[in-house]
Enzyme design. Sequence first.
Site, PDB file in Angstrom:
ATOM      1  N   VAL A   9       0.871  -1.171   0.000  1.00 24.33           N
ATOM      2  CA  VAL A   9       0.000   0.000   0.000  1.00 24.33           C
ATOM      3  C   VAL A   9       0.908   1.221   0.000  1.00 24.33           C
ATOM      4  CG1 VAL A   9      -2.017  -1.043   1.107  1.00 24.33           C
ATOM      5  CG2 VAL A   9      -0.228  -0.027   2.530  1.00 24.33           C
ATOM      6  N   SER A  10       0.360   2.349  -0.478  1.00 22.39           N
ATOM      7  CA  SER A  10       1.189   3.546  -0.653  1.00 22.39           C
ATOM      8  C   SER A  10       1.337   4.394   0.600  1.00 22.39           C
ATOM      9  CB  SER A  10       0.608   4.414  -1.765  1.00 22.39           C
ATOM     10  OG  SER A  10       0.593   3.690  -2.970  1.00 22.39           O
ATOM     11  N   THR A  11       0.323   4.446   1.422  1.00 19.30           N
ATOM     12  CA  THR A  11       0.382   5.332   2.587  1.00 19.30           C
ATOM     13  C   THR A  11       0.015   4.592   3.856  1.00 19.30           C
ATOM     14  OG1 THR A  11      -1.921   6.035   2.408  1.00 19.30           O
ATOM     15  CG2 THR A  11      -0.314   7.313   1.166  1.00 19.30           C
ATOM     16  N   GLN A  14      -3.636   3.577   4.550  1.00 18.79           N
ATOM     17  CA  GLN A  14      -4.233   2.424   3.874  1.00 18.79           C
ATOM     18  C   GLN A  14      -3.896   1.155   4.645  1.00 18.79           C
ATOM     19  OE1 GLN A  14      -2.235   3.060   0.096  1.00 18.79           O
ATOM     20  NE2 GLN A  14      -4.127   3.816  -0.823  1.00 18.79           N
TER      21      GLN A  14
END
Length: 181
Positions: A9-11, A14
Amino acid sequence: MKLIGYARVSTTGQTLDAQLEQLRAAGCASIFSETMSGAQRARPELISALATLAEGDVLVVTRLDRLARSTRDLLDIVHTIETNGAKLKSLVDSWADTTTPTGKLILTVLGGLAEFERSLIAERTAEGRERARRAGKRLGRPPKLTSHQRNAVLKLRLEGQDNAEIARLLGVSRSTVSRIR
């Protein structure tokens, strides 16, 4: 043959939960997961997952966008996977499954398109440079020294000053001064 999962996941806002659940349901023996932007080339968990792949293993991702941000990035990763004798399988993007002849064909076609695009870009760039050259435009970085300063360098050299001394006077590097003829 082992199924090795990769989730990303990017952040930090999330969650990996859904991906981990899908990878476990797919039968992944081990799962590498990280919270990091896909734009980062050096993703430690992806590097570890790729390093553990052996002949016949399959790297499983839930979606291709969890693995790569661009076609070029995807093709580079697939190349690394196949160099290890392993395969790639995406649970959602069924066409991206190098365990099947169809998936292998589609990724090969994508690789050909990416190569074609790179050659077109190189060709257009070369044409643009040539047009600019014919139009009398100077390409590259602007000169550090003006023509007046370059003449001063030549004069100072004739007076016996060395390049390091001249460079200090003008506030540039010695190599900039040494290139002036």
